[in-house]
Scaffold this active site. Structure first.
Site, PDB file in Angstrom:
ATOM      1  N   HIS A 161       4.619 -11.080  65.046  1.00  0.00           N
ATOM      2  CA  HIS A 161       5.100  -9.815  66.606  1.00  0.00           C
ATOM      3  C   HIS A 161       6.164  -9.186  65.833  1.00  0.00           C
ATOM      4  O   HIS A 161       7.514 -10.000  66.341  1.00  0.00           O
ATOM      5  CB  HIS A 161       5.565 -10.596  67.896  1.00  0.00           C
ATOM      6  CG  HIS A 161       5.537 -11.540  68.102  1.00  0.00           C
ATOM      7  ND1 HIS A 161       6.783 -12.559  68.076  1.00  0.00           N
ATOM      8  CD2 HIS A 161       4.903 -12.609  68.366  1.00  0.00           C
ATOM      9  CE1 HIS A 161       6.980 -13.828  68.396  1.00  0.00           C
ATOM     10  NE2 HIS A 161       5.862 -13.217  68.938  1.00  0.00           N
ATOM     11  N   ALA A 179       8.747 -17.066  75.463  1.00  0.00           N
ATOM     12  CA  ALA A 179       8.054 -17.587  76.679  1.00  0.00           C
ATOM     13  C   ALA A 179       7.979 -18.833  76.218  1.00  0.00           C
ATOM     14  O   ALA A 179       6.196 -20.158  76.775  1.00  0.00           O
ATOM     15  CB  ALA A 179       6.870 -16.821  76.929  1.00  0.00           C
ATOM     16  N   GLN A 180       8.440 -19.387  75.487  1.00  0.00           N
ATOM     17  CA  GLN A 180       7.625 -21.543  74.792  1.00  0.00           C
ATOM     18  C   GLN A 180       8.698 -21.967  75.135  1.00  0.00           C
ATOM     19  O   GLN A 180       9.411 -21.737  75.304  1.00  0.00           O
ATOM     20  CB  GLN A 180       7.782 -20.810  72.924  1.00  0.00           C
ATOM     21  CG  GLN A 180       7.152 -20.340  71.587  1.00  0.00           C
ATOM     22  CD  GLN A 180       5.691 -20.644  71.968  1.00  0.00           C
ATOM     23  OE1 GLN A 180       5.188 -21.895  71.644  1.00  0.00           O
ATOM     24  NE2 GLN A 180       4.614 -19.291  71.416  1.00  0.00           N
ATOM     25  N   ASP A 186       1.269  -2.617  72.334  1.00  0.00           N
ATOM     26  CA  ASP A 186       0.943  -2.139  74.138  1.00  0.00           C
ATOM     27  C   ASP A 186       1.661  -1.257  74.697  1.00  0.00           C
ATOM     28  O   ASP A 186       2.035  -1.029  76.125  1.00  0.00           O
ATOM     29  CB  ASP A 186       0.417  -3.831  74.487  1.00  0.00           C
ATOM     30  CG  ASP A 186       2.080  -4.442  74.961  1.00  0.00           C
ATOM     31  OD1 ASP A 186       3.201  -4.245  73.797  1.00  0.00           O
ATOM     32  OD2 ASP A 186       2.460  -5.643  76.251  1.00  0.00           O
ATOM     33  N   ARG A 189      24.647  -3.999  60.514  1.00  0.00           N
ATOM     34  CA  ARG A 189      25.731  -5.069  59.222  1.00  0.00           C
ATOM     35  C   ARG A 189      25.094  -6.326  59.324  1.00  0.00           C
ATOM     36  O   ARG A 189      26.113  -6.886  58.227  1.00  0.00           O
ATOM     37  CB  ARG A 189      27.575  -4.610  60.051  1.00  0.00           C
ATOM     38  CG  ARG A 189      28.255  -3.750  59.129  1.00  0.00           C
ATOM     39  CD  ARG A 189      30.133  -4.467  60.004  1.00  0.00           C
ATOM     40  NE  ARG A 189      29.922  -4.341  61.140  1.00  0.00           N
ATOM     41  CZ  ARG A 189      30.076  -3.652  62.753  1.00  0.00           C
ATOM     42  NH1 ARG A 189      30.111  -2.094  61.837  1.00  0.00           N
ATOM     43  NH2 ARG A 189      30.585  -4.162  63.698  1.00  0.00           N
ATOM     44  N   GLU A 210       1.533 -21.826  66.260  1.00  0.00           N
ATOM     45  CA  GLU A 210       3.170 -20.964  66.904  1.00  0.00           C
ATOM     46  C   GLU A 210       4.093 -22.051  67.420  1.00  0.00           C
ATOM     47  O   GLU A 210       3.766 -22.370  68.893  1.00  0.00           O
ATOM     48  CB  GLU A 210       2.489 -19.516  67.959  1.00  0.00           C
ATOM     49  CG  GLU A 210       3.599 -18.915  68.290  1.00  0.00           C
ATOM     50  CD  GLU A 210       3.491 -17.635  68.967  1.00  0.00           C
ATOM     51  OE1 GLU A 210       4.211 -16.860  68.681  1.00  0.00           O
ATOM     52  OE2 GLU A 210       2.630 -17.433  69.592  1.00  0.00           O
ATOM     53  N   ASP A 235      -1.593 -10.720  70.731  1.00  0.00           N
ATOM     54  CA  ASP A 235      -0.910 -11.590  71.458  1.00  0.00           C
ATOM     55  C   ASP A 235      -1.281 -11.970  72.682  1.00  0.00           C
ATOM     56  O   ASP A 235      -0.172 -12.666  73.652  1.00  0.00           O
ATOM     57  CB  ASP A 235       0.693 -11.715  71.348  1.00  0.00           C
ATOM     58  CG  ASP A 235       1.512 -12.796  71.489  1.00  0.00           C
ATOM     59  OD1 ASP A 235       1.207 -13.880  71.422  1.00  0.00           O
ATOM     60  OD2 ASP A 235       3.039 -12.373  71.913  1.00  0.00           O
ATOM     61  N   HIS A 290       9.997 -16.413  66.207  1.00  0.00           N
ATOM     62  CA  HIS A 290      10.960 -16.986  66.852  1.00  0.00           C
ATOM     63  C   HIS A 290      11.475 -17.682  66.313  1.00  0.00           C
ATOM     64  O   HIS A 290      12.332 -19.518  66.425  1.00  0.00           O
ATOM     65  CB  HIS A 290       9.737 -18.335  67.728  1.00  0.00           C
ATOM     66  CG  HIS A 290       9.079 -17.789  68.235  1.00  0.00           C
ATOM     67  ND1 HIS A 290       9.270 -17.032  70.008  1.00  0.00           N
ATOM     68  CD2 HIS A 290       7.778 -17.303  68.716  1.00  0.00           C
ATOM     69  CE1 HIS A 290       8.374 -16.459  70.405  1.00  0.00           C
ATOM     70  NE2 HIS A 290       6.941 -16.790  69.914  1.00  0.00           N
ATOM     71  N   ASN A 332      10.147  -9.254  68.022  1.00  0.00           N
ATOM     72  CA  ASN A 332       9.937  -9.996  69.412  1.00  0.00           C
ATOM     73  C   ASN A 332      10.117 -11.277  68.689  1.00  0.00           C
ATOM     74  O   ASN A 332       9.977 -11.382  67.801  1.00  0.00           O
ATOM     75  CB  ASN A 332       8.851  -9.391  69.970  1.00  0.00           C
ATOM     76  CG  ASN A 332       8.130  -8.343  70.372  1.00  0.00           C
ATOM     77  OD1 ASN A 332       7.680  -7.762  70.061  1.00  0.00           O
ATOM     78  ND2 ASN A 332       8.493  -7.783  71.196  1.00  0.00           N
TER      79      ASN A 332
END
Length: 387
Positions: free
Chosen positions: A217, A145-146, A249, A228, A134, A275, A196, A220
């Site tokens: 995911h 959170a990367q 979750d 549109r 990832e 995840d 991402h 997210n």
């Protein structure tokens, strides 16, 4: 010669139905047969396992998991992967992809090397099938959170050196100009997953035409749906080719969004993942993810700025949540944690369902709240609930 073992009195969750009054026979690490109970003779077997009060399913496959039990796939200690493998069967998982993070290349390479080594060892718990990489080829705007400083341009040499161990790579396609990168991934049977990312609806359609249609995911770390500008989410929900991961979750994805995903994608288009980070199975407290501090409180894992930082959900709870939230038939939900990821990873000929000739990876779920009672990997019991 291996001795035959039998599972009796359980409700077997097959690919499309639940059957009772059947006996599951396995010999060594292989499912030998499923037969009617009236034809079964206990003397045929070395061991008879009573599954009364249980749904008996194929073992869960978690294709996106960073850590659990205090261990993380990026940890430099060799025992981290062993810890994850040992603990995951208590959540019903029999096979998984340790998932790396956006880090400097040397750390990613070191993690992939450890995963490669661990995959070759006889499993002492859940089996490692390869790695899910990832990042770091992601869009900073949707980094989640990367770590922004470690985001990089796609580098073919990384894929060339580790194409044997990388099974899924999550990236932002709009950041990649060299189409040979995608061709190389296809040649090495690496699933390219869009995540991402700020990819538009049109860019996603172009990726699908190139044979790339997997989504990391869903909902997210991507733009929200707009009527549109349907974007990545609109493309994923409306194209039958798209296979979408979902974190169930009840924090990352609202219950109603889970229902929407199921109505749009059906049983075959969704893959349940956790995840999860190292805090999974550990409770509340301060933890680390990708070199950043994570606070877990009341089941929510967040960075200091409030960004969600992975989950602490286990696979059995994800299955239960999705079942309750959507009202989907149990075989549909089980498929999203078993045969769907198996097909995704190209291992469905031996994993992912209870069928003659497949590997004896078996999970026993309580027929009330679906908590795990027993887990078998390659014919060996590796977890059993304490009475």
């Amino acid at each position: 010669m291996n001795a035959v073992k039998a599972v009796v009195n359980g409700n077997l969750v097959l690919e499309r139905e639940i059957v009772s009054g059947q006996v599951l026979l396995y010999e060594g690490d292989t499912i030998r047969d499923i037969m009617g109970q009236r034809f079964f003779r206990p003397r045929m077997c070395e061991e008879v396992i009573d599954a009364t009060g249980c749904f008996v399913t194929a073992g869960f496959i978690n294709e996106h998991i960073h850590g659990c039990g205090g261990a993380d796939a990026m940890d430099e200690a060799d025992h981290a992967l062993e810890t994850m493998a040992a603990l995951l069967p208590q959540t019903g998982v029999t096979a998984f992809l340790p998932t790396t993070m956006t880090y400097e290349r040397s750390r990613i390479e070191a993690a992939l090397t450890r995963i490669r080594t661990a995959r070759c060892k006889k499993p002492q718990g859940a089996r490692i099938l390869g790695a899910h990489m990832e990042g770091p080829f992601i869009n900073e705007q949707y980094k989640g959170a990367q770590e922004a400083a470690a985001i990089a341009k796609a580098d073919i040499s990384l894929i060339e050196d580790y194409g044997d161990i990388i099974k899924i790579i999550t990236l932002a396609p709009e950041t990649i100009d060299d189409e040979t990168f995608f061709a190389l991934c296809r040649d090495k049977d690496i699933v390219v997953s869009v995540g991402h990312s700020a990819a538009t609806y049109e860019e996603m359609a172009g990726m699908a035409d190139c044979g790339v249609y997997h989504v990391t995911h869903l909902f997210n770390a991507m733009p929200a749906f707009h009527h549109r500008q349907p974007g990545l989410i609109g493309a994923a929900l409306t194209d039958d080719r798209a296979h979408c991961e979902l974190i169930c979750d009840n924090i990352h994805v609202h219950r109603t969004a889970q229902v929407l995903a199921y109505k749009a994608k059906g049983r075959d288009g969704l893959i349940l993942i956790t995840d999860s980070l190292r805090a999974c199975l550990m409770g509340d407290g301060l933890f680390e993810l990708g070199g950043r501090e994570v606070l877990v409180r009341d089941g929510r894992a967040r960075l200091a700025d409030g960004t969600l930082a992975g989950s602490i959900v286990t696979m059995d709870r994800a299955v239960f949540n999705f079942l309750v939230n959507t009202g989907a038939p149990l075989p549909d939900v089980i498929a999203m944690a078993t045969i769907n990821p198996a097909r995704d990873l190209g291992v469905a000929e031996r994993l992912g369902s209870l069928e003659k000739g497949k590997q004896a990876d078996i999970t026993f779920l309580d027929d009330g709240d679906l908590h795990v009672r027993r887990t078998i990997v390659a014919g060996e019991t590796v977890y059993m609930e304490t009475p």
